[in-house]
Structure formats: structure tokens, C-alpha cells
Design an enzyme around this catalytic site. Structure first.
Site, PDB file in Angstrom:
ATOM      1  N   HIS A  62      18.335  37.874   8.616  1.00  0.00           N
ATOM      2  CA  HIS A  62      17.427  37.351   9.615  1.00  0.00           C
ATOM      3  C   HIS A  62      17.960  36.043  10.451  1.00  0.00           C
ATOM      4  O   HIS A  62      18.176  36.333  11.741  1.00  0.00           O
ATOM      5  CB  HIS A  62      15.984  36.632   9.035  1.00  0.00           C
ATOM      6  CG  HIS A  62      15.322  36.181   9.888  1.00  0.00           C
ATOM      7  ND1 HIS A  62      14.684  36.282  11.099  1.00  0.00           N
ATOM      8  CD2 HIS A  62      14.776  34.811   9.878  1.00  0.00           C
ATOM      9  CE1 HIS A  62      14.159  35.440  11.495  1.00  0.00           C
ATOM     10  NE2 HIS A  62      14.097  34.351  10.877  1.00  0.00           N
ATOM     11  N   HIS A  86      18.799  27.725  10.653  1.00  0.00           N
ATOM     12  CA  HIS A  86      17.558  27.590  11.067  1.00  0.00           C
ATOM     13  C   HIS A  86      16.437  27.596  10.023  1.00  0.00           C
ATOM     14  O   HIS A  86      15.266  26.833  10.184  1.00  0.00           O
ATOM     15  CB  HIS A  86      16.925  28.363  12.206  1.00  0.00           C
ATOM     16  CG  HIS A  86      16.390  29.489  12.162  1.00  0.00           C
ATOM     17  ND1 HIS A  86      16.842  30.666  11.958  1.00  0.00           N
ATOM     18  CD2 HIS A  86      15.129  29.863  11.735  1.00  0.00           C
ATOM     19  CE1 HIS A  86      16.222  31.864  11.816  1.00  0.00           C
ATOM     20  NE2 HIS A  86      14.935  31.215  11.494  1.00  0.00           N
ATOM     21  N   GLU A  90      13.600  24.392   5.845  1.00  0.00           N
ATOM     22  CA  GLU A  90      12.302  25.060   5.341  1.00  0.00           C
ATOM     23  C   GLU A  90      12.176  25.658   3.934  1.00  0.00           C
ATOM     24  O   GLU A  90      11.183  25.447   3.334  1.00  0.00           O
ATOM     25  CB  GLU A  90      11.793  25.697   6.499  1.00  0.00           C
ATOM     26  CG  GLU A  90      10.364  26.582   6.110  1.00  0.00           C
ATOM     27  CD  GLU A  90       9.236  25.391   6.658  1.00  0.00           C
ATOM     28  OE1 GLU A  90       9.546  24.269   6.618  1.00  0.00           O
ATOM     29  OE2 GLU A  90       7.980  26.179   6.519  1.00  0.00           O
ATOM     30  N   ASP A  91      13.179  26.560   3.863  1.00  0.00           N
ATOM     31  CA  ASP A  91      13.009  27.548   2.809  1.00  0.00           C
ATOM     32  C   ASP A  91      14.209  27.463   1.647  1.00  0.00           C
ATOM     33  O   ASP A  91      13.909  27.976   0.585  1.00  0.00           O
ATOM     34  CB  ASP A  91      13.288  29.061   3.291  1.00  0.00           C
ATOM     35  CG  ASP A  91      12.090  29.639   4.337  1.00  0.00           C
ATOM     36  OD1 ASP A  91      11.064  28.783   4.303  1.00  0.00           O
ATOM     37  OD2 ASP A  91      12.276  30.593   5.064  1.00  0.00           O
ATOM     38  N   ASP A 153      14.327  33.303  17.046  1.00  0.00           N
ATOM     39  CA  ASP A 153      13.724  33.577  15.430  1.00  0.00           C
ATOM     40  C   ASP A 153      12.455  34.287  15.527  1.00  0.00           C
ATOM     41  O   ASP A 153      12.277  35.420  14.904  1.00  0.00           O
ATOM     42  CB  ASP A 153      13.365  32.038  14.978  1.00  0.00           C
ATOM     43  CG  ASP A 153      12.697  32.210  13.737  1.00  0.00           C
ATOM     44  OD1 ASP A 153      12.776  32.772  12.952  1.00  0.00           O
ATOM     45  OD2 ASP A 153      11.498  31.343  13.648  1.00  0.00           O
ATOM     46  N   ASP A 273       5.337  51.058  40.409  1.00  0.00           N
ATOM     47  CA  ASP A 273       6.697  50.567  40.186  1.00  0.00           C
ATOM     48  C   ASP A 273       7.010  50.750  38.798  1.00  0.00           C
ATOM     49  O   ASP A 273       7.535  50.120  38.007  1.00  0.00           O
ATOM     50  CB  ASP A 273       6.846  48.961  40.343  1.00  0.00           C
ATOM     51  CG  ASP A 273       5.701  48.288  39.997  1.00  0.00           C
ATOM     52  OD1 ASP A 273       4.814  48.810  39.314  1.00  0.00           O
ATOM     53  OD2 ASP A 273       6.059  46.956  40.138  1.00  0.00           O
TER      54      ASP A 273
HETATM   55 MN    MN Z   1      13.273  32.453  10.861  1.00  0.00          MN
END
Ligand code: MN
Length: 735
Positions: A62, A86, A90-91, A153, A273
Site C-alpha cells: 500500500h 505514511h 499510525e499503524d 493514499d 462530449d
Molecule cells: Mn494509507
């Protein structure tokens, strides 16, 4: 399958994904070396360990995919590194400090920013709330790279949404449609915006999505080979005209068709279009040349030509658009642009990274300078909308906070919990006893930050707002509500504080308070101020409804009018002053800085010329004059709330008036004592106003009130009295 075999498979998969990142970086002119990027990749991979995504692939795939998107946008090395990292704060166990130590503070700050946005809570709300959420997101990001990485993300998460629960699919799709796609649009990131919208629509209205998909397919079968034939025809025409260019063809994205069908109630057939061709050339002159060629080749549809080169779209988009009818009677759109415009159209703000080397190194406030310049040179009306939006967003003077229920409140920057409380309801503000920010109790002066969750604790026994709150609030809403409360609840108090403020302002502007005792002038002043009595005026000033300064200005204006009329009649009003800067003495006293104010002499110490004196500003009765050795002066000047009301005064020279003063004489009583004292005073030509005598156990006390010219006259009298037989002491009053 044995474990080591599995590990090898995973390694191979990750390496393969990493190579995709390398390929994207190879296309980038921003990034010269992959050394630190490789290190970031390995660091992130180790940190995520054996975490898996919903589809069963290793978690690192990811951040790798997000990094690819970031590299494709043409962002710098730090952005790619931050994209790889990133999710680690957090994880995983990794902290901000760890990232800063390994990859520098600026990468850590970006990762922290992305983490903060990830933690933001979104709930589906009405449009106004959505706009606030978007603004909050942008305001929280500070560094635009944070937003761009968050976009990458989200894009990858949307691409892999099929593995999520249907609940999550709906939630994320709605959020993407309502928050991220509009931001992408605003930042000019067309490519990402379109993809986000189509992916969201697939989950939000799968039936509508498939219907359009099917219609497009049907169209394609019906017009088999149309795209290829047209593309070839355009290319041929370009070659004849010796134009070096790239020709691309595409069908319109599904969500745009969806919006036209459902938003504008158009039939699929009416959409002109559906097919679009793009000619990309090297410079602007060539764009108009190509346009001419296209119009020679196909019949243009009137009213459909748009010159976004001359007048760029607010989000920086530039191109020529024209709709023509093809040889098979099928309408299609042609977009003509330069390569630079093409990059801007696809990546918007991100594209400009490429052309501005200095951005990373600059101070924060300069980061958006070029955007500002770009926007400020655009004058069309759409653009001004966008400018004001973007200004609010990027150069925010607002702060966005959450209620405990997840509603967003927009407050002026610097707002405190008091502003927040009143923004909910005046009753909440008036009864607030305590405030919590992110679960912790904070003082009322606490300045709110973007994304704070604010909770107000109220009590029905609260005594109401404090006047200090007026200095802590930033919003006029809160200020007005607090004033409203004081107006209603605290009239007596308002009169006192209002009067003090009013009189202080009168002194500051050197307006004599005596104007208020002018019986003719007062009604006119009250009328001008639209109040029926002085107390009403004081009360209004007290709660803040009237400003003291404006009130005094009004009074001065009215006084000027009255003076003018009086002059015509040859009279002069009570307060009338002659010209000249020196304050004029009143009763022989010059009050420094104030002309013509009411002056009285205090009864406690009865000063006379020659005494050192000081003035006290009374409430409404001008200045009272005390001796500097007066007991009342000493004790009052110690009190903080009164200290400022003492002002400098001095005796005007050359006055010849008489001043009332008093002395007390103590003597052993004898016959004729009072008569002897009276004779002394008479011989000195001192005017005696009152004389009382008391006898207490053989001790006589004589009080005399008299008028003298000055202190030396008084001193002479006192010395003479001292010489009277049996007199033991002569004292001045107040000493
Ligand atoms: Mn992420």
C-alpha cells in the site's frame, strides 16, 4: 507450502512492486537518486512487519503504491519517502522522533501531517459542514505535500476497495466524493479527481454506474472503430500541417456523464462530449494553429468553443476546447494544449513542483506565494471565487474544531472555548463553567487548534460570564452574546463600570464633566445619544452596547453646536472655555490635562493655596482637591481600584480669592478664652464663618471655620492663636 517458500514469494512480490516505484522515479525529473528512498522502503517494510492488507497482500504494497502515485505527480524525494512511511506512525511502533532521526524533521512533519488527517473524523453532513471539513483538512495540512500524499493514499485505497466490507465501501466512497474529490478538483488535479469520482460512484450507485458503462459499451459497438478512424484522421491532418504533436483519444469519464444525466436531466444521447480527443503540442501558438486545422477538417458546433488559454480556469486549467461533428455525424470534443498545460491539467498544484525548484527550501509562508501570484493575476469571476476559497483554505484566518458529536464549527483563528460555547448557543456560553479540549480540561484562554474536539461543561448554578471573557473572545458573535447578558443581568453593575469608563474617556478627551450639570445641555445630549437618562447611558457603556469613545465624541459634537448657538446670542454655556492650550484654573486650581472641570475642595482637609495638593476624580462631581498630607489621600492611593483616579493639580498663580479652611484649638478652659481667640483673628482680618466650642472636663476644644488667602496667612493666624494664654495645641483639620 513451507514457510521459507512463502517468505521468498512475498519478498519477490515486494521487490516487483518496488521496481514499479523505481520506474516511476525514472520518469521524474525531481529525484536524482533512490538511495534514501530504498532505505525508507526497507524501513517501512520492517516496521509494518507481517501486517496484511484486506486482499491478503503484505501491507507494504500500500505505501509503495501511494509512493508510485506521488512520484507520478512529480513530487520531490521527501514526498516519496513520506509516502512510503505514511502509515508507520499510525499503524506501527515507530514514533515521530524515530522518523525524524532516520529521515529528517521535514519528512517526519509530513508523515505526522498525513497521520493527523487520517485520524480526522468525517460524518456525512449537509453541504456547509462538508465545506468546513474540506477547509479544515487543508488548514490542518499546512504543507501542501501532506494533502497530495493523502490524495495518493486515498486513491490507492479506493482502487483496492473491493476487499472491504460493504459498510466500509459506502463510508469511504461518500467521504471521497464529498471531501477528497472536491479538494482534488480545487487543486487542479483532474486526473486524480476523475478517478476518485468514478471509483466512488461504483460503490455509491452501482446501478447507475453500470448503466452508463453499458451505454458506453453499446455506443462503442455501434460506432465500432470510430475513435481509431478519427484519431488517425487528426494525426494525418497534423502531419500535413507539419505540426509535431501527440494525439490521444478517450471516452468521457463515467461520473461526468452521470452528473449530466442525473444532475442536468440530459439523455445519454444528448451528451456531446462522450468522445474526446486531445492534441498536445509544444507551444501556445501551435495550439491556435491546431484549432484552425481541426475546424477545417470538421464542422464546429456553434457556441461550444472555449478558450481556456486566454482565460484559464480558476484551478489553473488551460486548454482550447471545441466540439465538432465528425464525418460520421457523431459529435466529439477536441482539447488542444501544450505539454506544460497537460501536466497542470492532470496534476494541478502538484505539477508546479517541477517548475519551482526553490519550494522545499523556503520558509513556510512563502510556500504558497506562487499560487497566490498565479491566482491574483486571474481576474475572471470564476477565478475570484476560487481565489477567495483558496485564500480561506490556504491562508486560513479561521480555525475548525469539532463538537463532541462530530459537527464542525468554523471560528476565527485564535478563538477560545468561550467562542466555541457561544457558537453553539448563548445559554451554553452563559452557563459554561469549564471546557475540555481533546478530553483535557483547559483554561478559558486556551487557543483552539484545527481538529480539536471541544466540549463545554455547563452548570445551572453558574453565575454567568465574566467581563474578562470579552478580552478572550475572538468572534463578534460571542462578544455580542456576552454583552447581551450583561445588559440584561447586571444593570447596577453596568452603571458603575459604565460611568467609570465614560468619565475616564471624558478626561482623556479633556471634555469637562460639568457639561452634564448644564440643565439646558443635558436633555440635548441625551436625545442625541438616544437614551432617556444618564443611568441608561452608563448602563449601555457598561455592557458594551455603547462605546465610551463614541459617546464622548457625540457629546463633543453636540457641545460644539450648543456653543455656536450660544455665541450668536452672546452667551456662553457653563463649560465654555476660552482658546489656548493651558487648562484654565477653576476656583484657583489647575487640573493638569483637563480644562474647565468642576473643582471642589474636600471637607476632610480643606486645602488652601500654598498647600501641596492632589486631585481625586469623583464619580460625577468633578475633581475634589485634597492636601497631599490628607489621611484620605494616603489610604485611597493604596487601593488599586482607586489609585488611577488621583491626578496632578496645582494652584493657579496670582489668584486673590479666599479659601475656606478649618482649625481645631485645644486649651485649658478659662473665662474669655473664645473671646481672646476671636480677637486675634479679627486683628488679622481673617473672616470667620463658624466657631464652636466644647468643654470636656476642663479641656476646651474650639473649632473654627474661616477663609484665608493662602497658607502663610493661615500659618500666621495659627501662630498668633498659639500665643493666646492656656492654648496648648492648634491643628488644621484633617492633619
Ligand atoms: Mn494509507
Amino acid at each position: 507450502m513451507d514457510i521459507s517458500r512463502q517468505t521468498t514469494d512475498i519478498d519477490a512480490l515486494c521487490e516487483e512492486r518496488y521496481r514499479k516505484l523505481e520506474e516511476a522515479i525514472a520518469q521524474s525529473t525531481q529525484i536524482k537518486s533512490t538511495e534514501r528512498i530504498r532505505r525508507a522502503y526497507e524501513y517501512a517494510r520492517a516496521a509494518h512487519g507481517d501486517q496484511l492488507r484486506k486482499d491478503g497482500s503484505p501491507y507494504i504494497t500500500h505505501p509503495l503504491a501511494a509512493a508510485v502515485i506521488v512520484a507520478e505527480m512529480g513530487l520531490d524525494e521527501e514526498s516519496v519517502i513520506a509516502a512510503l512511511l505514511h502509515d508507520v506512525i499510525e499503524d506501527t511502533e515507530v514514533t515521530h522522533e524515530d522518523v525524524a532521526k532516520q529521515f529528517g524533521e521535514s519528512v517526519a512533519a509530513i508523515v505526522e501531517g498525513v497521520t493527523k488527517l487520517t485520524k480526522m473524523r468525517y460524518t456525512s453532513k449537509e453541504e456547509e459542514q462538508m465545506e468546513n471539513l474540506r477547509k479544515m483538512l487543508l488548514a490542518m495540512a499546512r504543507d501542501i505535500r501532506v494533502v497530495l500524499i493523502k490524495m495518493a493514499d486515498r486513491l490507492h485505497n479506493m482502487r483496492t476497495m473491493e476487499y472491504q466490507s460493504s459498510q466500509k465501501q459506502l463510508e469511504k466512497s461518500r467521504e471521497t466524493m464529498e471531501i477528497y474529490a472536491p479538494i482534488a478538483h480545487r487543486l487542479g488535479m483532474q486526473k486524480i479527481k476523475l478517478e476518485l469520482e468514478d471509483l466512488s460512484l461504483l460503490y455509491l450507485d452501482p446501478v447507475g454506474y453500470r448503466e452508463i458503462e453499458a451505454a458506453l459499451q453499446e455506443r462503442e459497438t455501434k460506432n465500432a472503430g470510430f475513435m481509431e478512424r478519427t484519431e488517425a484522421a487528426i494525426r494525418r491532418r497534423m502531419e500535413e500541417a507539419h505540426v509535431t504533436c501527440a494525439v490521444q483519444s478517450r471516452t468521457k469519464d463515467i461520473y461526468s456523464i452521470y452528473r449530466k444525466m442525473y444532475g442536468k436531466s440530459m439523455e445519454f444521447e444528448e451528451i456531446m462530449d462522450i468522445y474526446a480527443f486531445r492534441v498536445i503540442v509544444d507551444d501556445i501558438a501551435e495550439c491556435y494553429n491546431v484549432l484552425g486545422c481541426i475546424h477545417e477538417l470538421y464542422k464546429p458546433v456553434p457556441g461550444r468553443f472555449k478558450d481556456y488559454i486566454g482565460t484559464p480556469k480558476p484551478n489553473m486549467y488551460q486548454s482550447l476546447h471545441t466540439t465538432v461533428i465528425g464525418s460520421e455525424g457523431i459529435p466529439f470534443e477536441v482539447q488542444i494544449r501544450t505539454w506544460e498545460m497537460h501536466r497542470t491539467a492532470e496534476y494541478g498544484i502538484a505539477a508546479h513542483w517541477k517548475y519551482k525548484d526553490g519550494i522545499q527550501g523556503r520558509a513556510d509562508e512563502d510556500k504558497f506565494a506562487w499560487i497566490r501570484n498565479l491566482l491574483e493575476t486571474q481576474e475572471d469571476s470564476d477565478a475570484s471565487d476560487f481565489i477567495s476559497n483558496l485564500k480561506v483554505d490556504m491562508f486560513a484566518d479561521e480555525v475548525y474544531v469539532f463538537t463532541p458529536h462530530g459537527d464542525v464549527k468554523a471560528l476565527p483563528a485564535g478563538a477560545t472555548p468561550i467562542d466555541f460555547a457561544y457558537s453553539i448557543h448563548s445559554a451554553i456560553g452563559n452557563r459554561m463553567t469549564c471546557a475540555k479540549v481533546n478530553g483535557r480540561i483547559v483554561p478559558f484562554s486556551h487557543v483552539l487548534q484545527n481538529g480539536d474536539v471541544v466540549e463545554v461543561i455547563t452548570s445551572s448554578t453558574s453565575k454567568g460570564p465574566s467581563r474578562d471573557w470579552l478580552t478572550l473572545v475572538k468572534s463578534s458573535e460571542a462578544r455580542n452574546k456576552i454583552r447581551q447578558w450583561f445588559k440584561k443581568e447586571r444593570r447596577e453593575e453596568n452603571i458603575v463600570t459604565g460611568r467609570a469608563a465614560f468619565e475616564a474617556e471624558m478626561r482623556r478627551q479633556a471634555v469637562p464633566l460639568t457639561v452634564l450639570s448644564d440643565e439646558k445641555a443635558l436633555p440635548r445630549l441625551l436625545e442625541r445619544l438616544s437614551v432617556s437618562a444618564l443611568d441608561d447611558m452608563y448602563a449601555s457603556i457598561g455592557y458594551g452596547g455603547l462605546s465610551a469613545q463614541k459617546t464622548v465624541n457625540n457629546i463633543k459634537d453636540e457641545m460644539r453646536l450648543i456653543e455656536r448657538t450660544a455665541k450668536k446670542l452672546g452667551a456662553s454655556p457653563v463649560w465654555a472655555s476660552a482658546d489656548g492650550k493651558q487648562p484654565h484654573p477653576v476656583n484657583g486650581i489647575v487640573v493638569e490635562g483637563i480644562d474647565n472641570c468642576l473643582v471642589k475642595f474636600s471637607h476632610c482637609c480643606m486645602p488652601v493655596p500654598g498647600d501641596e495638593v492632589v486631585g481625586f476624580i469623583t464619580r460625577g462631581y468633578g475633581v475634589s482637591i485634597h492636601r497631599t498630607d490628607c489621611r484620605n489621600y494616603a489610604s485611597s492611593a493604596e487601593r488599586e481600584e482607586e489609585r488611577d483616579r488621583w491626578i496632578r493639580v496645582h494652584w493657579a498663580p496670582g489668584e486673590d480669592d479666599l479659601y475656606s479652611t478649618a482649625i481645631a484649638i485645644t486649651a485649658e478652659d478659662r473665662d474669655g478664652l473664645v473671646m481672646d481667640i476671636a480677637t486675634v483673628l479679627s486683628s488679622l482680618k481673617v473672616k470667620v464663618d463658624a466657631l464652636t466650642a466644647r468643654n470636656q472636663q476642663g479641656l476646651a476644644t474650639v473649632y473654627i471655620t474661616m477663609r484665608v488667602h493662602d497658607k502663610s496667612e493661615l500659618a500666621a493666624a495659627m501662630t498668633k492663636i498659639m500665643n493666646v494664654r492656656n492654648v496648648k495645641e492648634v491643628k488644621r483639620q484633617g492633619a
